[in-house]
Design an enzyme around this catalytic site. Structure first.
Site, PDB file in Angstrom:
ATOM      1  N   ALA A   1       0.806  -1.233   0.000  1.00  0.00           N
ATOM      2  CA  ALA A   1       0.000   0.000   0.000  1.00  0.00           C
ATOM      3  C   ALA A   1       0.838   1.282   0.000  1.00  0.00           C
ATOM      4  O   ALA A   1       0.284   2.369   0.159  1.00  0.00           O
ATOM      5  CB  ALA A   1      -1.000   0.032   1.153  1.00  0.00           C
ATOM      6  N   ALA A   2       2.142   1.179  -0.203  1.00  0.00           N
ATOM      7  CA  ALA A   2       2.956   2.408  -0.294  1.00  0.00           C
ATOM      8  C   ALA A   2       2.499   3.236  -1.493  1.00  0.00           C
ATOM      9  O   ALA A   2       2.355   4.463  -1.407  1.00  0.00           O
ATOM     10  CB  ALA A   2       4.428   2.054  -0.421  1.00  0.00           C
ATOM     11  N   GLY A   3       2.251   2.562  -2.608  1.00  0.00           N
ATOM     12  CA  GLY A   3       1.781   3.272  -3.805  1.00  0.00           C
ATOM     13  C   GLY A   3       0.419   3.908  -3.572  1.00  0.00           C
ATOM     14  O   GLY A   3       0.148   5.029  -4.027  1.00  0.00           O
ATOM     15  N   ASP A   4      -0.449   3.211  -2.853  1.00  0.00           N
ATOM     16  CA  ASP A   4      -1.778   3.766  -2.569  1.00  0.00           C
ATOM     17  C   ASP A   4      -1.666   4.987  -1.653  1.00  0.00           C
ATOM     18  O   ASP A   4      -2.391   5.968  -1.813  1.00  0.00           O
ATOM     19  CB  ASP A   4      -2.662   2.707  -1.892  1.00  0.00           C
ATOM     20  CG  ASP A   4      -2.844   1.479  -2.765  1.00  0.00           C
ATOM     21  OD1 ASP A   4      -2.862   1.638  -4.002  1.00  0.00           O
ATOM     22  OD2 ASP A   4      -2.940   0.368  -2.217  1.00  0.00           O
TER      23      ASP A   4
HETATM   24  O1  RIB Z   1      -1.895  -1.944  -3.071  1.00  0.00           O
HETATM   25  C1  RIB Z   1      -2.004  -2.815  -1.988  1.00  0.00           C
HETATM   26  C2  RIB Z   1      -3.313  -3.532  -2.030  1.00  0.00           C
HETATM   27  O2  RIB Z   1      -3.344  -4.366  -3.168  1.00  0.00           O
HETATM   28  C3  RIB Z   1      -3.587  -4.455  -0.874  1.00  0.00           C
HETATM   29  O3  RIB Z   1      -4.195  -3.813   0.214  1.00  0.00           O
HETATM   30  C4  RIB Z   1      -4.428  -5.558  -1.496  1.00  0.00           C
HETATM   31  O4  RIB Z   1      -5.742  -5.589  -1.047  1.00  0.00           O
HETATM   32  C5  RIB Z   1      -4.346  -5.316  -2.997  1.00  0.00           C
HETATM   33  O5  RIB Z   1      -5.507  -4.742  -3.468  1.00  0.00           O
END
Ligand code: RIB
Length: 305
Positions: free
Chosen positions: A241-244
């Site tokens: 989730a670093a990119g998110d």
């Molecule tokens: O980008 C990370 C996410 O990718 C995780 O939380 C997982 O659920 C997938 O969707």
């Protein structure tokens, strides 16, 4: 206001010394279930970074659904538009190794039922400043949402993950594309980052290629040649989730009308904080933490809990 039309998954995370090869069995050192999903992660990251955020997507009628709804709501995300549909929620099976790297298998579940934005969702998108999209919902739904946002003057930020061929009508509706280096190479067929950036920039106004601990390449309108923005030097324990987190924070900076270069630094600081903590929704920093980190005063990784 930022709206996110995207996925929400329960992440089933195993922590191991190194990920098993095909046919190999390894013993893990820990297991956790953590709410995640690229859409939900971006929504939580943006809310913690200080924006008003609405999440549009779907959970299933299983035990994970209410848990994920609660996590979003407790992070300050408006979940009025989150559908509950028959069947199971999306899940992601994740392996995190001792270097903090991960591999992920996503099973869409409820996310796969979102084949088009509803009238109510289109109305939320039209009154948003920014719409965040990823590719964990069916591509036709993502495309329809992007086109509706473009028509309404809402800025569209797309994360092309999991990577797949992008329809021209989707790309044409995107204002900001944030791809990691693997996604950029897969979309363009060009492993060289500068070349991939140039090719994508011919289609999209602002392109950012994230390079993990090496920072990001950014090419925004009116800012001259592509710029390499360094990432803060930190020890990663989990890059999930670093990119998110990067995208959620970038959207906040964009809504606050920061210059593109400062916006990328803000996003990079948020991502660097997130990799120092385990999990997806558990790892995103608050606005105060990002501001302190940018000012050089880095808080302890678990201060927000
Ligand atoms: O980008 C990370 C996410 O990718 C995780 O939380 C997982 O659920 C997938 O969707």
């Amino acid at each position: 206001m930022i709206s996110v039309f995207g996925s929400v998954n329960m992440d089933l995370v195993a922590y191991v010394e190194s990920a098993p090869a095909l046919g190999e069995t390894v013993t893990g050192r820990a297991f956790r279930t953590v709410p995640g999903g690229k859409g939900a992660n971006q929504a939580i990251a943006a809310a913690r970074a200080g924006a008003e955020v609405a999440f549009l997507g779907a959970v299933g009628e299983d035990a994970f659904g209410p848990q994920m709804r609660r996590t979003l709501a407790e992070s300050g995300v408006d979940v009025t538009g989150l559908r509950t549909v028959p069947g199971v929620s999306g899940i992601a099976q994740i392996v995190v190794d001792d270097q903090g790297g991960n591999s992920i298998i996503v099973v869409p579940g409820a996310n796969g039922t979102v084949t088009a934005p509803s009238e109510a969702e289109l109305e939320v998108i039209a009154r948003s400043d920014v719409l965040l999209l990823q590719l964990e919902l069916p591509i036709e739904a993502v495309t329809a949402a992007a086109r509706a946002a473009r028509a309404a003057g809402t800025t569209v930020i797309l994360t092309p993950a999991p990577v797949q061929p992008l329809p021209g009508e989707l790309l044409d509706a995107v204002d900001i594309l944030v791809a990691n280096e693997h996604e950029a190479a897969a979309i363009t067929g060009r492993p060289d980052h500068e070349e991939a950036l140039r090719e994508l920039k011919a289609r999209v106004d602002w392109v950012i290629i994230t390079l993990g601990s090496r920072g990001a390449l950014t090419a925004a309108p009116g800012t001259g040649p592509a710029l390499h923005v360094e990432a803060p030097k930190v020890r990663a324990v989990d890059t999930t989730a670093a990119g998110d987190t990067f995208v959620g924070a970038l959207a906040v900076a964009h809504v606050e009308r920061w210059s593109p270069d400062r916006a990328v630094r803000f996003a990079g600081a948020a991502a660097a904080l997130s990799v120092q903590r385990e999990g997806a929704s558990t790892s995103m920093p608050t606005r105060a933490e990002i501001d302190r980190s940018l000012a050089g005063d880095v808080p302890p990784p678990d201060e927000h809990r």
